[in-house]
Design an enzyme around this catalytic site. Structure first.
Site, PDB file in Angstrom:
ATOM      1  N   GLY A   1       0.824  -1.202   0.000  1.00 21.31           N
ATOM      2  CA  GLY A   1       0.000   0.000   0.000  1.00 21.31           C
ATOM      3  C   GLY A   1       0.856   1.249   0.000  1.00 21.31           C
TER       4      GLY A   1
ATOM      5  N   ASN B   1       1.683   3.282  -2.322  1.00 24.48           N
ATOM      6  CA  ASN B   1       1.424   4.294  -3.346  1.00 24.48           C
ATOM      7  C   ASN B   1       0.868   5.586  -2.772  1.00 24.48           C
ATOM      8  OD1 ASN B   1       1.108   5.133  -6.212  1.00 24.48           O
ATOM      9  ND2 ASN B   1      -1.073   5.132  -5.674  1.00 24.48           N
TER      10      ASN B   1
ATOM     11  N   GLY C   1      -0.898   7.744   1.064  1.00 22.80           N
ATOM     12  CA  GLY C   1      -1.160   7.776   2.494  1.00 22.80           C
ATOM     13  C   GLY C   1       0.023   7.408   3.365  1.00 22.80           C
TER      14      GLY C   1
ATOM     15  N   TYR D   1     -13.818  -4.092   9.743  1.00 21.98           N
ATOM     16  CA  TYR D   1     -12.557  -3.347   9.867  1.00 21.98           C
ATOM     17  C   TYR D   1     -11.953  -3.553  11.256  1.00 21.98           C
ATOM     18  CZ  TYR D   1      -9.292   0.578   9.491  1.00 21.98           C
ATOM     19  OH  TYR D   1      -8.163   1.360   9.448  1.00 21.98           O
TER      20      TYR D   1
END
Length: 327
Positions: free
Chosen positions: A44, A46, A48, A204
């Site tokens: 992840g 890419n 944030g 989540y």
């Protein structure tokens, strides 16, 4: 009834402590380590917190592999320009596909001599798909199952490193998870459910709890290989995930939205704990949970060895681990 009251008090205490850490502690890493000669994978990476983590690692001379479901070429170029470190590459990794995870792992094993740092950062807060091609809950697979399988598949290159670190991403929501021994079959890999905000939050929370559990259990199993494993809570971060998951759900409640804006930090701020655990010489407590670069309390359910054992065994089956891949 009394047990429930005690449980709620414990949850409230941990969330208040979490908030106190947010406002009363300096969340920046004090690590001064040079990472030249080390190789890191950031899933992840890419955007944030993942992108910020990759940038921080690259700024110390680390060779960084951005693993993301989308083409990360622009992020790679931006990190190279920002850090003056051209040892940044990107590869496709779709955690919602066990086939993609295995393909990525094979590519790493074939092309990399060792892996020093694995940051299991990738995650989603919402999805339009309830089930993946593997028949698993989409959010659970992207946020937990995929990272669980990937870590198993990369044990050999991690073992080659003299001081390997693996980091799983947690959240303050781990304290709200209602996943227990008696409902594992019902809500652990739930595949028949309505896509709404309530179920999204529940899944989540469960996935993040399982990430903290995974760090704890991997640490015990990998100790003999000198591989340290941690879980890191980035805190509330103003990122794409925040906007589509946290922000949207309370945007119309002005008071709550204002509070969330005050609590939420930047991606760079959220990446500090990942960076600290990946680079610092000080965090020796493998298997522990960290928030704002400090050791933080875990959910009490993780003290239940039987619960942890059942989650681990169930996950091994769901991600189709082969006998020789099990730890």
């Amino acid at each position: 009834m009394l047990t429930d009251v005690i449980c709620y008090i414990c949850i409230a205490y941990k969330l208040i402590k979490w908030l106190a850490y947010r406002f009363l502690t300096n969340g920046d890493s004090d690590s001064m380590s040079c990472l030249m000669g080390k190789t890191a994978i950031v899933t992840g990476g890419n955007s944030g917190v993942g992108c910020a983590t990759a940038t921080l690692l690259a700024s110390r001379g680390c060779r960084v592999i951005i693993a993301d479901v989308v083409d990360a070429e622009e992020s790679k170029i931006a990190i190279i320009e920002q850090t003056n470190n051209n040892q940044v590459t990107s590869k496709i990794l779709d955690l919602s596909s066990l086939k993609s995870v295995r393909k990525f792992a094979r590519n790493i094993i074939e092309n990399e001599e060792k892996i020093d740092i694995l940051v299991n950062n990738a995650g989603i807060g919402t999805t339009s798909k309830t089930i993946t091609e593997d028949g698993l809950n989409t959010m659970m697979q992207v946020n937990f199952f995929g990272a669980f399988l990937l870590t198993h598949l990369l044990i050999e290159p991690l073992k080659t490193s003299k001081d390997a670190r693996v980091i799983f991403t947690g959240s303050c929501m781990v304290y709200l998870s209602r996943l227990r021994l008696d409902n594992i079959k019902d809500i652990f890999n739930i595949t028949e459910y309505e896509l709404n905000i309530y179920n999204s939050y529940m899944i989540y929370q469960n996935a993040k709890l399982c990430n903290v559990l995974a760090a704890q259990e991997f640490a015990e199993r990998l100790q003999k290989y000198n591989i340290r494993v941690y879980s890191a809570d980035p805190g509330m971060v103003r990122s794409k995930l925040y906007n589509c998951f946290i922000g949207e759900s309370i945007r119309n409640v002005s008071f709550l939205f204002l509070i969330s804006q005050l609590i939420a930090g930047s991606s760079l701020n959220g990446a500090q704990t990942n960076f600290h655990l990946a680079s610092s010489r000080s965090p020796r407590e493998s298997g522990q949970h960290f928030y704002r670069c400090r050791r933080f309390c875990k959910p009490k359910i993780l003290e239940d060895k039987q619960f942890c054992k059942e989650i681990w065994k169930a996950t091994e089956v769901l991600v189709k681990l082969k006998p020789e891949e099990k730890l």
